[in-house]
Design a protein around this motif. Structure first.
Motif, PDB file in Angstrom:
ATOM      1  N   TYR A 150       0.850  -1.192   0.000  1.00 53.36           N
ATOM      2  CA  TYR A 150       0.000   0.000   0.000  1.00 53.36           C
ATOM      3  C   TYR A 150       0.885   1.242   0.000  1.00 53.36           C
ATOM      4  O   TYR A 150       2.075   1.177   0.277  1.00 53.36           O
ATOM      5  CB  TYR A 150      -0.939   0.024   1.204  1.00 53.36           C
ATOM      6  CG  TYR A 150      -0.224  -0.005   2.537  1.00 53.36           C
ATOM      7  CD1 TYR A 150       0.210   1.175   3.133  1.00 53.36           C
ATOM      8  CD2 TYR A 150       0.011  -1.197   3.194  1.00 53.36           C
ATOM      9  CE1 TYR A 150       0.876   1.156   4.348  1.00 53.36           C
ATOM     10  CE2 TYR A 150       0.661  -1.221   4.403  1.00 53.36           C
ATOM     11  CZ  TYR A 150       1.095  -0.044   4.979  1.00 53.36           C
ATOM     12  OH  TYR A 150       1.750  -0.063   6.171  1.00 53.36           O
ATOM     13  N   ASP A 203       0.509   7.866   0.843  1.00 54.25           N
ATOM     14  CA  ASP A 203       0.088   9.006   0.024  1.00 54.25           C
ATOM     15  C   ASP A 203      -0.022   8.543  -1.419  1.00 54.25           C
ATOM     16  O   ASP A 203       0.707   7.632  -1.839  1.00 54.25           O
ATOM     17  CB  ASP A 203       1.107  10.144   0.107  1.00 54.25           C
ATOM     18  CG  ASP A 203       1.228  10.701   1.505  1.00 54.25           C
ATOM     19  OD1 ASP A 203       0.181  10.974   2.110  1.00 54.25           O
ATOM     20  OD2 ASP A 203       2.364  10.861   1.990  1.00 54.25           O
ATOM     21  N   PRO A 204      -0.901   9.161  -2.202  1.00 57.00           N
ATOM     22  CA  PRO A 204      -1.001   8.767  -3.608  1.00 57.00           C
ATOM     23  C   PRO A 204       0.338   8.968  -4.320  1.00 57.00           C
ATOM     24  O   PRO A 204       0.987  10.004  -4.146  1.00 57.00           O
ATOM     25  CB  PRO A 204      -2.060   9.719  -4.177  1.00 57.00           C
ATOM     26  CG  PRO A 204      -2.838  10.177  -3.003  1.00 57.00           C
ATOM     27  CD  PRO A 204      -1.877  10.185  -1.847  1.00 57.00           C
ATOM     28  N   ALA A 261      -5.316   4.966  -6.566  1.00 58.53           N
ATOM     29  CA  ALA A 261      -5.691   5.243  -5.179  1.00 58.53           C
ATOM     30  C   ALA A 261      -6.742   4.248  -4.684  1.00 58.53           C
ATOM     31  O   ALA A 261      -6.702   3.812  -3.531  1.00 58.53           O
ATOM     32  CB  ALA A 261      -6.199   6.672  -5.043  1.00 58.53           C
ATOM     33  N   GLN A 262      -7.673   3.855  -5.544  1.00 56.15           N
ATOM     34  CA  GLN A 262      -8.712   2.912  -5.133  1.00 56.15           C
ATOM     35  C   GLN A 262      -8.159   1.518  -4.858  1.00 56.15           C
ATOM     36  O   GLN A 262      -8.802   0.720  -4.187  1.00 56.15           O
ATOM     37  CB  GLN A 262      -9.804   2.819  -6.201  1.00 56.15           C
ATOM     38  CG  GLN A 262     -10.683   4.034  -6.240  1.00 56.15           C
ATOM     39  CD  GLN A 262     -11.722   3.965  -7.347  1.00 56.15           C
ATOM     40  OE1 GLN A 262     -11.639   3.148  -8.255  1.00 56.15           O
ATOM     41  NE2 GLN A 262     -12.699   4.835  -7.279  1.00 56.15           N
ATOM     42  N   VAL A 276      -3.836   2.936  -2.086  1.00 56.03           N
ATOM     43  CA  VAL A 276      -3.612   3.974  -1.083  1.00 56.03           C
ATOM     44  C   VAL A 276      -4.499   3.668   0.122  1.00 56.03           C
ATOM     45  O   VAL A 276      -5.693   3.423  -0.015  1.00 56.03           O
ATOM     46  CB  VAL A 276      -3.896   5.390  -1.641  1.00 56.03           C
ATOM     47  CG1 VAL A 276      -3.687   6.443  -0.575  1.00 56.03           C
ATOM     48  CG2 VAL A 276      -2.999   5.670  -2.843  1.00 56.03           C
ATOM     49  N   LEU A 277      -3.877   3.681   1.310  1.00 59.11           N
ATOM     50  CA  LEU A 277      -4.631   3.365   2.525  1.00 59.11           C
ATOM     51  C   LEU A 277      -5.920   4.158   2.607  1.00 59.11           C
ATOM     52  O   LEU A 277      -5.936   5.327   2.239  1.00 59.11           O
ATOM     53  CB  LEU A 277      -3.789   3.660   3.768  1.00 59.11           C
ATOM     54  CG  LEU A 277      -2.806   2.583   4.182  1.00 59.11           C
ATOM     55  CD1 LEU A 277      -2.024   3.032   5.408  1.00 59.11           C
ATOM     56  CD2 LEU A 277      -3.455   1.250   4.446  1.00 59.11           C
ATOM     57  N   ASN A 295      -7.059   1.340   1.392  1.00 62.22           N
ATOM     58  CA  ASN A 295      -7.073   0.250   0.416  1.00 62.22           C
ATOM     59  C   ASN A 295      -5.692  -0.397   0.366  1.00 62.22           C
ATOM     60  O   ASN A 295      -4.678   0.298   0.388  1.00 62.22           O
ATOM     61  CB  ASN A 295      -7.446   0.789  -0.966  1.00 62.22           C
ATOM     62  CG  ASN A 295      -8.749   1.551  -0.929  1.00 62.22           C
ATOM     63  OD1 ASN A 295      -9.746   1.041  -0.452  1.00 62.22           O
ATOM     64  ND2 ASN A 295      -8.734   2.779  -1.391  1.00 62.22           N
ATOM     65  N   SER A 307      -6.782   9.337  -0.020  1.00 59.60           N
ATOM     66  CA  SER A 307      -6.843   8.069  -0.737  1.00 59.60           C
ATOM     67  C   SER A 307      -7.672   8.278  -2.004  1.00 59.60           C
ATOM     68  O   SER A 307      -7.401   9.197  -2.757  1.00 59.60           O
ATOM     69  CB  SER A 307      -7.412   6.983   0.164  1.00 59.60           C
ATOM     70  OG  SER A 307      -7.417   5.736  -0.481  1.00 59.60           O
TER      71      SER A 307
END
Length: 135
Positions: free
Chosen positions: A9, A12-13, A45-46, A49-50, A52, A111
């Motif tokens: 993960y 940050d993006p 991001a989906q 990124v936390l 996710n 996210s």
């Protein structure tokens, strides 16, 4: 087993730079460039990124590794954002007989979730209504 699985993960993006070739080069045209890159960033991001995560199990035995815990981490807390006010923003809308103004709003990205506050028109000192909240 020593390793039951791997979880990947980003906090940050990530910044993705892509160069399109061939027919896909149409995505580099000014009108499409922002939209295409926004879609790419949102999709990443989906997935990564936390909160996710990308979970890859290395064992099938649920008694050894609880894949539900690794695949869906518990949130550390709740974030509530309230738009209140801002002062002395730069005016970018010019007028002939009065001071320059702006139409400010807030944009929050966390996210894959994005929130935009209401717009406060023609001011450099905006105050947002109390119901302008994101949870």
């Amino acid at each position: 087993p020593i390793i039951g699985g791997v979880v990947a993960y980003f906090l940050d993006p990530p910044k993705v730079e892509a160069r399109f070739e061939g027919l896909a080069k149409i995505a580099d045209f000014a009108l499409l460039q922002g939209s295409v890159r926004s879609i790419i960033n949102r999709e990443i991001a989906q997935i990564l990124v936390l909160p996710n995560v990308l979970y890859c199990p290395m064992v099938d035995d649920e008694d050894v590794v609880d894949s539900a815990v690794l695949n869906d981490p518990k949130p550390a807390g709740v974030l509530r954002v309230t738009a209140i006010s801002a002062r002395n923003l730069k005016g970018v809308d010019w007028h002939f007989f009065s001071k320059a103004t702006s139409d400010p709003y807030l944009r929050l990205m966390l996210s894959a979730d994005e929130w935009k506050s209401s717009t406060v028109y023609k001011t450099c000192d905006p105050e947002w209504p109390a119901e302008d909240v994101k949870e």
